[in-house]
Design a protein around this motif. Structure first.
Motif, PDB file in Angstrom:
ATOM      1  N   THR A  76      29.015  81.388  70.628  1.00 35.32           N
ATOM      2  CA  THR A  76      29.886  81.891  69.561  1.00 35.32           C
ATOM      3  C   THR A  76      30.042  80.840  68.459  1.00 35.32           C
ATOM      4  O   THR A  76      30.331  79.676  68.745  1.00 35.32           O
ATOM      5  N   LEU A  77      29.830  81.245  67.225  1.00 35.13           N
ATOM      6  CA  LEU A  77      30.028  80.358  66.074  1.00 35.13           C
ATOM      7  C   LEU A  77      31.254  80.872  65.309  1.00 35.13           C
ATOM      8  O   LEU A  77      31.164  81.810  64.532  1.00 35.13           O
ATOM      9  N   ARG A  78      32.377  80.244  65.562  1.00 29.91           N
ATOM     10  CA  ARG A  78      33.637  80.724  64.996  1.00 29.91           C
ATOM     11  C   ARG A  78      33.783  80.312  63.531  1.00 29.91           C
ATOM     12  O   ARG A  78      33.257  79.283  63.114  1.00 29.91           O
ATOM     13  N   PRO A  79      34.506  81.101  62.763  1.00 29.25           N
ATOM     14  CA  PRO A  79      34.758  80.714  61.367  1.00 29.25           C
ATOM     15  C   PRO A  79      35.614  79.458  61.290  1.00 29.25           C
ATOM     16  O   PRO A  79      36.395  79.163  62.199  1.00 29.25           O
ATOM     17  N   ALA A  80      35.457  78.743  60.207  1.00 31.59           N
ATOM     18  CA  ALA A  80      36.179  77.482  60.023  1.00 31.59           C
ATOM     19  C   ALA A  80      37.672  77.720  59.851  1.00 31.59           C
ATOM     20  O   ALA A  80      38.099  78.723  59.298  1.00 31.59           O
ATOM     21  N   THR A  81      38.445  76.770  60.366  1.00 29.98           N
ATOM     22  CA  THR A  81      39.890  76.748  60.140  1.00 29.98           C
ATOM     23  C   THR A  81      40.210  75.481  59.364  1.00 29.98           C
ATOM     24  O   THR A  81      39.316  74.728  58.957  1.00 29.98           O
ATOM     25  N   ASP A  82      41.491  75.206  59.173  1.00 34.14           N
ATOM     26  CA  ASP A  82      41.874  73.983  58.443  1.00 34.14           C
ATOM     27  C   ASP A  82      42.006  72.777  59.367  1.00 34.14           C
ATOM     28  O   ASP A  82      42.438  71.711  58.948  1.00 34.14           O
ATOM     29  N   ASP A  83      41.609  72.952  60.651  1.00 37.22           N
ATOM     30  CA  ASP A  83      41.688  71.866  61.632  1.00 37.22           C
ATOM     31  C   ASP A  83      40.298  71.644  62.220  1.00 37.22           C
ATOM     32  O   ASP A  83      39.883  72.331  63.156  1.00 37.22           O
ATOM     33  N   TRP A  84      39.557  70.681  61.655  1.00 37.17           N
ATOM     34  CA  TRP A  84      38.171  70.512  62.076  1.00 37.17           C
ATOM     35  C   TRP A  84      38.057  69.995  63.509  1.00 37.17           C
ATOM     36  O   TRP A  84      37.089  70.332  64.212  1.00 37.17           O
ATOM     37  N   LEU A  85      39.007  69.223  63.979  1.00 37.26           N
ATOM     38  CA  LEU A  85      38.955  68.741  65.358  1.00 37.26           C
ATOM     39  C   LEU A  85      39.165  69.898  66.341  1.00 37.26           C
ATOM     40  O   LEU A  85      38.513  69.952  67.391  1.00 37.26           O
ATOM     41  N   ALA A  86      40.053  70.825  65.993  1.00 41.91           N
ATOM     42  CA  ALA A  86      40.239  72.010  66.829  1.00 41.91           C
ATOM     43  C   ALA A  86      38.972  72.862  66.821  1.00 41.91           C
ATOM     44  O   ALA A  86      38.580  73.429  67.849  1.00 41.91           O
ATOM     45  N   ASP A  87      38.303  72.946  65.674  1.00 41.97           N
ATOM     46  CA  ASP A  87      37.050  73.705  65.581  1.00 41.97           C
ATOM     47  C   ASP A  87      35.963  73.054  66.430  1.00 41.97           C
ATOM     48  O   ASP A  87      35.160  73.746  67.069  1.00 41.97           O
ATOM     49  N   LEU A  88      35.928  71.723  66.426  1.00 38.65           N
ATOM     50  CA  LEU A  88      34.931  71.010  67.227  1.00 38.65           C
ATOM     51  C   LEU A  88      35.191  71.222  68.711  1.00 38.65           C
ATOM     52  O   LEU A  88      34.250  71.410  69.505  1.00 38.65           O
ATOM     53  N   THR A  89      36.455  71.210  69.096  1.00 40.54           N
ATOM     54  CA  THR A  89      36.818  71.466  70.485  1.00 40.54           C
ATOM     55  C   THR A  89      36.417  72.887  70.899  1.00 40.54           C
ATOM     56  O   THR A  89      35.858  73.097  71.979  1.00 40.54           O
ATOM     57  N   ALA A  90      36.682  73.854  70.035  1.00 39.40           N
ATOM     58  CA  ALA A  90      36.320  75.242  70.324  1.00 39.40           C
ATOM     59  C   ALA A  90      34.807  75.393  70.446  1.00 39.40           C
ATOM     60  O   ALA A  90      34.315  76.110  71.332  1.00 39.40           O
ATOM     61  N   GLN A 210      38.824  66.211  75.306  1.00 42.86           N
ATOM     62  CA  GLN A 210      39.855  65.750  74.370  1.00 42.86           C
ATOM     63  C   GLN A 210      39.618  64.301  73.964  1.00 42.86           C
ATOM     64  O   GLN A 210      39.770  63.938  72.792  1.00 42.86           O
ATOM     65  N   ARG A 211      39.215  63.488  74.929  1.00 42.73           N
ATOM     66  CA  ARG A 211      38.957  62.081  74.630  1.00 42.73           C
ATOM     67  C   ARG A 211      37.710  61.912  73.769  1.00 42.73           C
ATOM     68  O   ARG A 211      37.662  61.055  72.874  1.00 42.73           O
ATOM     69  N   VAL A 212      36.702  62.709  74.041  1.00 40.49           N
ATOM     70  CA  VAL A 212      35.486  62.651  73.227  1.00 40.49           C
ATOM     71  C   VAL A 212      35.795  63.050  71.788  1.00 40.49           C
ATOM     72  O   VAL A 212      35.414  62.362  70.830  1.00 40.49           O
ATOM     73  N   VAL A 213      36.477  64.167  71.618  1.00 41.54           N
ATOM     74  CA  VAL A 213      36.804  64.653  70.273  1.00 41.54           C
ATOM     75  C   VAL A 213      37.714  63.671  69.545  1.00 41.54           C
ATOM     76  O   VAL A 213      37.551  63.429  68.339  1.00 41.54           O
ATOM     77  N   SER A 214      38.660  63.083  70.259  1.00 37.96           N
ATOM     78  CA  SER A 214      39.542  62.095  69.640  1.00 37.96           C
ATOM     79  C   SER A 214      38.733  60.897  69.132  1.00 37.96           C
ATOM     80  O   SER A 214      39.000  60.373  68.040  1.00 37.96           O
ATOM     81  N   GLY A 215      37.748  60.477  69.930  1.00 39.13           N
ATOM     82  CA  GLY A 215      36.899  59.364  69.505  1.00 39.13           C
ATOM     83  C   GLY A 215      36.083  59.710  68.269  1.00 39.13           C
ATOM     84  O   GLY A 215      35.920  58.885  67.357  1.00 39.13           O
ATOM     85  N   ILE A 216      35.573  60.941  68.203  1.00 36.63           N
ATOM     86  CA  ILE A 216      34.845  61.381  67.026  1.00 36.63           C
ATOM     87  C   ILE A 216      35.772  61.427  65.821  1.00 36.63           C
ATOM     88  O   ILE A 216      35.396  61.097  64.703  1.00 36.63           O
ATOM     89  N   GLY A 217      37.020  61.831  66.069  1.00 31.75           N
ATOM     90  CA  GLY A 217      38.015  61.860  64.991  1.00 31.75           C
ATOM     91  C   GLY A 217      38.260  60.491  64.401  1.00 31.75           C
ATOM     92  O   GLY A 217      38.451  60.344  63.191  1.00 31.75           O
ATOM     93  N   VAL A 218      38.242  59.481  65.233  1.00 29.09           N
ATOM     94  CA  VAL A 218      38.417  58.105  64.752  1.00 29.09           C
ATOM     95  C   VAL A 218      37.261  57.717  63.833  1.00 29.09           C
ATOM     96  O   VAL A 218      37.452  57.074  62.799  1.00 29.09           O
ATOM     97  N   ALA A 219      36.040  58.163  64.205  1.00 29.37           N
ATOM     98  CA  ALA A 219      34.875  57.882  63.346  1.00 29.37           C
ATOM     99  C   ALA A 219      35.046  58.531  61.978  1.00 29.37           C
ATOM    100  O   ALA A 219      34.648  57.983  60.948  1.00 29.37           O
ATOM    101  N   GLY A 220      35.688  59.722  61.969  1.00 29.00           N
ATOM    102  CA  GLY A 220      35.918  60.383  60.695  1.00 29.00           C
ATOM    103  C   GLY A 220      36.961  59.692  59.848  1.00 29.00           C
ATOM    104  O   GLY A 220      36.930  59.769  58.627  1.00 29.00           O
ATOM    105  N   ASP A 221      37.877  58.994  60.504  1.00 23.75           N
ATOM    106  CA  ASP A 221      38.939  58.292  59.775  1.00 23.75           C
ATOM    107  C   ASP A 221      38.481  56.956  59.191  1.00 23.75           C
ATOM    108  O   ASP A 221      39.104  56.413  58.289  1.00 23.75           O
ATOM    109  N   SER A 222      37.411  56.421  59.766  1.00 21.10           N
ATOM    110  CA  SER A 222      36.983  55.075  59.373  1.00 21.10           C
ATOM    111  C   SER A 222      36.184  55.075  58.061  1.00 21.10           C
ATOM    112  O   SER A 222      35.748  56.090  57.605  1.00 21.10           O
TER     113      SER A 222
END
Length: 222
Positions: A76-90, A210-222
């Protein structure tokens, strides 16, 4: 006595066989074990001649590529929301669901580097999610690859547990084994015995993701 040829069921003509029908039969064969997948086995499943398959797929590798493309098209390829980390988790959960439903596909997904257009669509979708989080280039590829590796590895991890569960209660057995460990030497192991006995569970997958996605989120913040 030898079988009477006149009573044998006739094989289907090549023109009566479609590519979709071949792929469906191939998946049915593969569900019984990927090693059992041969052109002859698929043809037998369809009551057709192996030559009918070669009209669409010149080799077994071509057939496998088409099978993998078909499987990846089910994610399933879901439509984008305003929360990209939630989309990545989904996305990760949706990808894993398809993996769990098609266990035979794990090995060929590793060995067939180009499983078809649906694999590219899947990658583009995931990279699009990462780009919305300002994760690009090598970091994006690493993040995407990490999610795939987690899903494939976790499936193998939990599949072994499920196979063991079919014979015994792994949680009770492991808990009993851990309880016999000397507490002075293994205090930390004993302290998490309850969680160790549940390895490979859905809850633990969610925690790992959750830990993997959180780590990817840190890469996005840097």
């Amino acid at each position: 006595m030898p079988e009477n040829r006149s009573s044998a069921r006739p094989r289907r003509s090549r023109s009566s066989v479609s590519a979709d029908e071949i792929l469906l039969a191939a998946e049915e064969v593969a569900r019984g074990g990927f090693d059992a997948l041969t052109m002859r086995a698929v043809a037998l499943r369809m009551e057709a001649s192996p030559m009918a398959l070669y009209r669409y797929f010149a080799t077994k590798d071509e057939l496998i590529d088409a099978m993998l493309d078909r499987v990846l098209g089910r994610v399933t390829l879901r439509p984008a929301t305003d929360d990209w980390l939630a989309d990545l988790t989904a996305f990760a959960f949706d990808h894993r669901q398809v993996v769990v439903q098609h266990p035979w596909a794990i090995v060929p997904l590793f060995t067939h580097s180009n499983p078809g257009i649906n694999g590219s669509i899947l990658g583009e979708h995931a990279l699009g999610i990462l780009a919305r989080g300002d994760v690009h280039g090598a970091a994006a590829v690493a993040g995407f690859s990490t999610i795939l590796a987690l899903n494939y590895g976790w499936f193998a991890f939990s599949a072994a547990r499920d196979a063991r569960r079919a014979q015994i209660d792994p949680e009770a057995t492991l808990a009993a084994d851990l309880a016999r460990l000397p507490p002075d030497r293994f205090p930390l192991t004993i302290s998490v015995a309850e969680y160790l006995s549940q390895y490979g569970s859905e809850e633990q997958y969610g925690m790992a993701l959750q830990r993997v996605v959180s780590g990817i989120g840190v890469a996005g913040d840097s």
